[in-house]
Design a protein around this motif. Structure first.
Motif, PDB file in Angstrom:
ATOM      1  N   GLU C 169       0.830  -1.217   0.000  1.00 11.96           N
ATOM      2  CA  GLU C 169       0.000   0.000   0.000  1.00 11.96           C
ATOM      3  C   GLU C 169       0.860   1.262   0.000  1.00 11.96           C
ATOM      4  N   ARG C 170       2.049   1.128   0.557  1.00 13.53           N
ATOM      5  CA  ARG C 170       2.933   2.308   0.648  1.00 13.53           C
ATOM      6  C   ARG C 170       3.936   2.367  -0.507  1.00 13.53           C
ATOM      7  N   PHE C 171       3.775   1.476  -1.491  1.00 14.22           N
ATOM      8  CA  PHE C 171       4.744   1.398  -2.594  1.00 14.22           C
ATOM      9  C   PHE C 171       4.869   2.738  -3.305  1.00 14.22           C
ATOM     10  N   ASP C 172       6.119   3.197  -3.456  1.00 10.62           N
ATOM     11  CA  ASP C 172       6.364   4.498  -4.100  1.00 10.62           C
ATOM     12  C   ASP C 172       7.638   4.406  -4.947  1.00 10.62           C
ATOM     13  N   TRP C 173       7.468   4.460  -6.266  1.00 13.13           N
ATOM     14  CA  TRP C 173       8.628   4.373  -7.157  1.00 13.13           C
ATOM     15  C   TRP C 173       9.678   5.429  -6.793  1.00 13.13           C
ATOM     16  N   ALA C 174       9.204   6.603  -6.453  1.00 14.67           N
ATOM     17  CA  ALA C 174      10.128   7.723  -6.220  1.00 14.67           C
ATOM     18  C   ALA C 174      10.993   7.511  -4.984  1.00 14.67           C
ATOM     19  N   GLU C 175      10.537   6.661  -4.073  1.00 13.71           N
ATOM     20  CA  GLU C 175      11.251   6.448  -2.817  1.00 13.71           C
ATOM     21  C   GLU C 175      12.499   5.573  -3.007  1.00 13.71           C
ATOM     22  N   ILE C 176      12.480   4.748  -4.054  1.00 10.34           N
ATOM     23  CA  ILE C 176      13.500   3.697  -4.197  1.00 10.34           C
ATOM     24  C   ILE C 176      14.929   4.225  -4.099  1.00 10.34           C
ATOM     25  N   GLY C 177      15.175   5.356  -4.744  1.00  3.81           N
ATOM     26  CA  GLY C 177      16.539   5.894  -4.728  1.00  3.81           C
ATOM     27  C   GLY C 177      16.882   6.684  -3.469  1.00  3.81           C
ATOM     28  N   ASN C 178      15.912   6.826  -2.592  1.00  4.04           N
ATOM     29  CA  ASN C 178      16.119   7.698  -1.421  1.00  4.04           C
ATOM     30  C   ASN C 178      16.739   7.022  -0.217  1.00  4.04           C
ATOM     31  N   ASN C 179      16.866   5.718  -0.268  1.00  2.00           N
ATOM     32  CA  ASN C 179      17.402   5.028   0.903  1.00  2.00           C
ATOM     33  C   ASN C 179      18.427   3.996   0.457  1.00  2.00           C
ATOM     34  N   VAL C 180      19.286   3.587   1.372  1.00  2.00           N
ATOM     35  CA  VAL C 180      20.384   2.683   1.009  1.00  2.00           C
ATOM     36  C   VAL C 180      19.922   1.255   0.739  1.00  2.00           C
ATOM     37  N   PHE C 181      18.629   0.995   0.961  1.00  2.77           N
ATOM     38  CA  PHE C 181      18.105  -0.362   0.769  1.00  2.77           C
ATOM     39  C   PHE C 181      17.335  -0.528  -0.544  1.00  2.77           C
ATOM     40  N   TRP C 182      17.296   0.496  -1.374  1.00  2.00           N
ATOM     41  CA  TRP C 182      16.458   0.446  -2.576  1.00  2.00           C
ATOM     42  C   TRP C 182      15.044   0.019  -2.179  1.00  2.00           C
ATOM     43  N   SER C 183      14.517   0.625  -1.105  1.00  4.93           N
ATOM     44  CA  SER C 183      13.173   0.255  -0.674  1.00  4.93           C
ATOM     45  C   SER C 183      12.139   1.215  -1.272  1.00  4.93           C
ATOM     46  N   PRO C 184      11.052   0.669  -1.813  1.00  4.36           N
ATOM     47  CA  PRO C 184       9.982   1.537  -2.324  1.00  4.36           C
ATOM     48  C   PRO C 184       9.050   1.996  -1.201  1.00  4.36           C
ATOM     49  N   ASP C 185       9.370   1.617   0.036  1.00  7.94           N
ATOM     50  CA  ASP C 185       8.508   1.902   1.191  1.00  7.94           C
ATOM     51  C   ASP C 185       9.419   2.515   2.258  1.00  7.94           C
ATOM     52  N   ALA C 186       9.268   3.791   2.494  1.00  8.42           N
ATOM     53  CA  ALA C 186      10.172   4.507   3.398  1.00  8.42           C
ATOM     54  C   ALA C 186      10.117   3.942   4.812  1.00  8.42           C
ATOM     55  N   ILE C 187       8.935   3.538   5.219  1.00  2.00           N
ATOM     56  CA  ILE C 187       8.797   3.013   6.590  1.00  2.00           C
ATOM     57  C   ILE C 187       9.543   1.677   6.731  1.00  2.00           C
ATOM     58  N   ALA C 188       9.395   0.828   5.730  1.00  2.00           N
ATOM     59  CA  ALA C 188      10.136  -0.441   5.767  1.00  2.00           C
ATOM     60  C   ALA C 188      11.639  -0.171   5.810  1.00  2.00           C
ATOM     61  N   ALA C 189      12.081   0.824   5.067  1.00  2.00           N
ATOM     62  CA  ALA C 189      13.514   1.141   5.054  1.00  2.00           C
ATOM     63  C   ALA C 189      13.997   1.480   6.461  1.00  2.00           C
ATOM     64  N   GLY C 190      13.177   2.180   7.195  1.00  2.00           N
ATOM     65  CA  GLY C 190      13.545   2.512   8.573  1.00  2.00           C
ATOM     66  C   GLY C 190      13.627   1.270   9.447  1.00  2.00           C
ATOM     67  N   GLU C 191      12.644   0.394   9.294  1.00  2.00           N
ATOM     68  CA  GLU C 191      12.656  -0.862  10.064  1.00  2.00           C
ATOM     69  C   GLU C 191      13.896  -1.678   9.743  1.00  2.00           C
ATOM     70  N   TRP C 192      14.221  -1.723   8.448  1.00  5.24           N
ATOM     71  CA  TRP C 192      15.369  -2.513   8.024  1.00  5.24           C
ATOM     72  C   TRP C 192      16.668  -1.959   8.623  1.00  5.24           C
TER      73      TRP C 192
END
Lengths: 371, 371, 371, 371
Positions: C169-192
């Motif tokens: 539900e939180r999938f965002d193409w634009a987010e992928i390049g914003n974190n070191v995990f290539w995560s499309p979900d900013a919240i998941a990136a934080g958890e990771w």
């Protein structure tokens, strides 16, 4: 990597033995939409068929092809085409006599050494009967070429039988179909008939040279440096039974020429394409077609199954004398003509598809323009 | 399917252009545990190196090979071996004059037509410089053969330059390394020197014939019907720059022979292996090695880059006269000798591995026994 | 047949070991005329480069690519492209400790068993460093795709690390390049990030799931039945180090669906092309692309080189405990993202060329029309 | 490069359509001397045969195999083996209704787009009938494995139909042959029967998961980095009709594990070979077999030919509703079991031959010893 396959994108795998129930060609990579039926392929098989003159084997094979797959409502579908030919006249008893002895000049000794299996029935897989499958595949290749490059014409002929060569001054395309030797020189055909009559009576056999020419082949076909069109043609011809040498254009005679003599000078033709003053190159420079005629020549050794007694050994290592009765071609080169045409058709089609894959565009379109 | 690769299990991919930063061979499928180092490969490269006599190109290339992968602590690991040679003497300016004109007999016109790219620097990929990579790969193949089949010896030599052939009566293996022409006939070498001196002065070039013999090859190598060892040898030799014809054993002369003349009679040798009365077959029957010497011969056309003026056209389709200065081999056949040896080493090794895969057992072991 | 190669017409052979002098990709079959330079390829290598965050290996490699062949004046020539990367930071001493012990879950035991050679330096050929060569080849494939099919976009991202999955539900193409995990979900990136911090401290590692999507792929790519585009994608992804499962579209979850649920309904789109109500198929039916997004997912197992003690054996068969120090990725899945993108680029380009070869016409053109 | 072929040295090319005269497998590279006859291959075909229970298609095909080549006096000869199966029950009229409409989830739309040919007769080449040819080839592979590695046992079974999975606690090898679902769990088989009865009545279909295990596989098989045994298994399984995901060992679940959990600890066994504490790896490390069980799992999507009405379009682009009558498998996963076993047999045999070619020695012999 199948070692019974040739071709890159138009990939032909032949299967079958001389005296098994059937043989054939599994052809993968034929483009879709090619109009083809059994009669079109049968046409070429009939040209190779045994027993058509007294100068070829008297084995009677109908060589009727069945298309088992890949063609629907008269067109190829783009899926594998299975071309099967039933063997009908396998008189295995003829061969009983040689089940233990190896024929000098024949593959039966090396097949035995390699595989440890002795399929004595007419040479098994090493028999020239395998070439029927090549001719069937070549018929399909011709049908595809006809739709992609209708100007391509592929013609083979004999240039030499034993000591007798054709006279290039008398070369006549129209003559080729008029004699049983596919000779472009009517006088040579007559000499060959006399020579062969004497040879057959003596129970001997003889070698021959075959030339195949493809006209109308566009420039640009061939993929250096190991998929060169001459590399593939050399492999294709050398893979035919009994072939011992392959030449492109000048061939072995190129060793004698100087650079000044050998280099075909270039001019612009009226149609905006380059024309050449001569064709020493046989239509290929750097492994890529020039647009000139593709010219390939090869020598076929004499059949090793002869009535002349020869010294040999048996499987158990005993010395023996051998005479091969059976029904054999006194000059297997004659029937090599349609086989070589088929191989050339397959190689050209294959390179048309490869070129299209690498460069794009319509069949035969080049990327670099002149003028 | 890479078109810059050859071999089935011992798979060599060459890369690089005449005037790029480097060229080399990526070799996959070399067995593990082969003792090899750069010096062993350099040995063969030095044999092919340009500028070693006045009869070869005066380009100065060190041709130093670097092993970048696949060898660890002096042994192959079974992973890909990268053999790289830096180009050091690329005088591209020599070629500026011919950037617009096509050389008659040269691949520059067909490369342009096919690819629409004109890499005028010394022929680019079509240059004979590519063959340095083959020699490097062949050096690796020889190292592997040495460990698997130590009795195999591969030797190439010239048999003809222009009109002058060796005399087979004077054939001497020991002579081959004594002259710059790899001639087994000292008298022919002298004739060639005189002939070549005159030719060089006139700015012309000439063709040649090369023969390569492999001794000690076991019976059983080769995989009918399209992976025959003669098929692969024909392709290997025809893929070498400027080659126009390839022969096995009798070659084109097989067309003249009768079956009685051609068939090599078979006897049992003292070591329990078959021996043959002659070797018309060139060591191959039905595409499989017999255990006799493998004999391959080929013709190399004369270099197309000559000082003699020739008619040609430019990229824009204009008529022009061309003289090629640069630094070229007046007889490229001379340097083809080590290249052909390398190709033969690769083909033999490849078939040793294939045979082992299909039949099992030690290298060179056959399945069928005689006696 | 090279076993270090993949692709049919766009054929990539990688070579090199973790701690050898260099590694690279030999790429054959790239079409001519593709605009490419080292910077374009470097762009993708930088994405995979080690040491870019604390969650990847701290090995410092510049990973600078050199184009050694196949490119002239900024364009591919149609000849093989050699892409070489020098290794610069090979601290082999780190590995001395494990030269005798096999790491549980690592390839060092099977490489030893197969090849009988122990290249203990960082895993030798089995190291994930080999994937740098894939990324370089993928950069070239992307450049070629850009010229042939400019609408194709290939994007990879992580969907799971250990127990933590992204929320679709939180999938965002634009987010992928914003974190070191290539995560499309900013919240998941934080958890990771939190999860990985704890994991690193404990000296453990963890698995991950990666998804790659290609948008803008035309219908018609793929060659049934063994060159299906999903077959080739499955092989491409499974060949990446540590991958244990590959899914297309619904993947393993397809086992749970009924036919009614699974079949994507078909409608006509405004542009005259079919559109689908859903994409359970992942853009592939019968091995051929539908024109929908190609969706591939795969799981990467945790790195086997960890600081946690594990039971193992030595080369001499002794029991031992092992802790792997070195510099390893705690979650190798992160750096698998650019690798998987590269593999997908190669597979798509390869099938574009194949399709063009078999069907003809411009890239992406189909033969059958709807409407 | 044939796109209807798989395998490196044991090379299988399948051909034929659902409603053509015949289909089959052309198998090249089978070692000589393998004892095989039609009954041995028929045994496996009977396992896959349609119409054996109410849960598979009611099409009645005898699926009788004919060996047309490559076998002589009960043994393979080392030449290509042609395995042909005649189609006998092609009720093409059943399909007349769908000649114009595309089935959602079916390959007919993509085949049309790619090839521009509509072989509406039962899916043509995309039909699961093609898998009969795989089973025949697998039968030959099993015969060869039996002679080379008699301890190898390959067994497939279902682990899931729709929402119902087997209980691993109840896993029983002996149960697999006792029920029509190849279930190792008798209770699950009962649940599946009930579930499938309801499903069939509703005209729906369902997906399934299949697992295949090979026991007795020696260490050392597999050729990194693109001929890994897991790469080849992934490709083999993904190429089967309707497969959407493939897993080795832990598969997709590897994403959840830590390094500590995932790495299988190593000990020395009583027979001097390594043993492992667990098999998360599915018997493969670095693409090479470990000697543990090879474990592959895959998901099959539900058949797209269902009686439930679905929205679609016609060839002319009109919207339409479709119901597929014909005779279809409600759960095509059931018949995928023998197909997957066949594919695994082919992959293992192929890698045995490759290993023997690269390393030498007897089948399954490794070069590196432990202890």
């Amino acid at each position: 990597m199948s070692l019974n396959s040739f071709g890159h994108l138009f990939r032909v795998t032949t299967w079958g033995e001389s005296h098994g129930p059937a043989l054939g060609a599994t052809v993968d990579g034929c483009p879709p939409g090619v109009a083809v039926d059994e009669a079109m392929i049968q046409h070429w098989l009939d040209k190779r068929k045994p027993g058509t003159s007294k100068y070829t084997t008297q084995r009677r094979e109908a060589d009727e092809v069945e298309i088992l797959s890949g063609v629907f409502e008269g067109q190829t579908t783009g899926t594998p085409v299975q071309l099967m030919i039933r063997n009908t006249d396998q008189r295995s008893k003829d061969y009983g006599d040689i089940a233990e002895k190896f024929r000098p000049g024949h593959a039966d000794i090396t097949y035995w050494q390699k595989y440890g299996i002795r399929d004595y029935r007419g040479g098994g897989r090493s028999s020239a009967r395998e070439t029927a499958a090549r001719v069937a595949a070549g018929g399909l290749a011709r049908a595809a070429l006809k739709s992609l490059l209708p100007n391509v014409e592929i013609t083979g002929y004999l240039t030499q039988i034993g000591p007798h060569k054709i006279d290039r001054e008398r070369f006549d395309w129209a003559e080729i179909g008029n004699n049983v030797f596919w000779s472009p020189d009517a006088i040579a055909a007559g000499e060959w008939a006399d020579y062969m009559d004497a040879l057959r009576k003596s129970g001997n056999s003889v070698g021959a040279a075959v030339e195949v020419v493809a006209r109308g082949v566009p420039a640009g076909l061939g993929a250096p440096v190991y998929g060169k069109i001459d590399t593939d043609l050399a492999a294709a011809m050398m893979s035919i039974n009994a072939v011992k040498g392959v030449e492109i254009g000048e061939g072995m005679a190129a060793a004698e020429l100087t650079g000044e003599e050998n280099a075909d000078e270039i001019f612009m033709g009226n149609d905006g394409n380059p024309v050449y003053s001569s064709n020493h190159a046989g239509g290929i420079l750097g492994g890529i077609s020039t647009g000139q005629d593709l010219v390939v020549r090869f020598a076929v050794k004499p059949t090793s199954s002869i009535l002349k007694p020869r010294q040999t050994i048996t499987k158990s290592g005993q010395s023996a004398e051998i005479i091969t009765k059976g029904r054999h071609d006194p000059c297997v080169g004659i029937r090599a003509v349609p086989v070589a045409e088929a191989m050339m058709a397959c190689v050209i089609l294959d390179h048309v598809l490869l070129h299209r894959g690498q460069i794009g565009g319509a069949a035969g379109e080049t990327r670099g323009k002149i003028g």
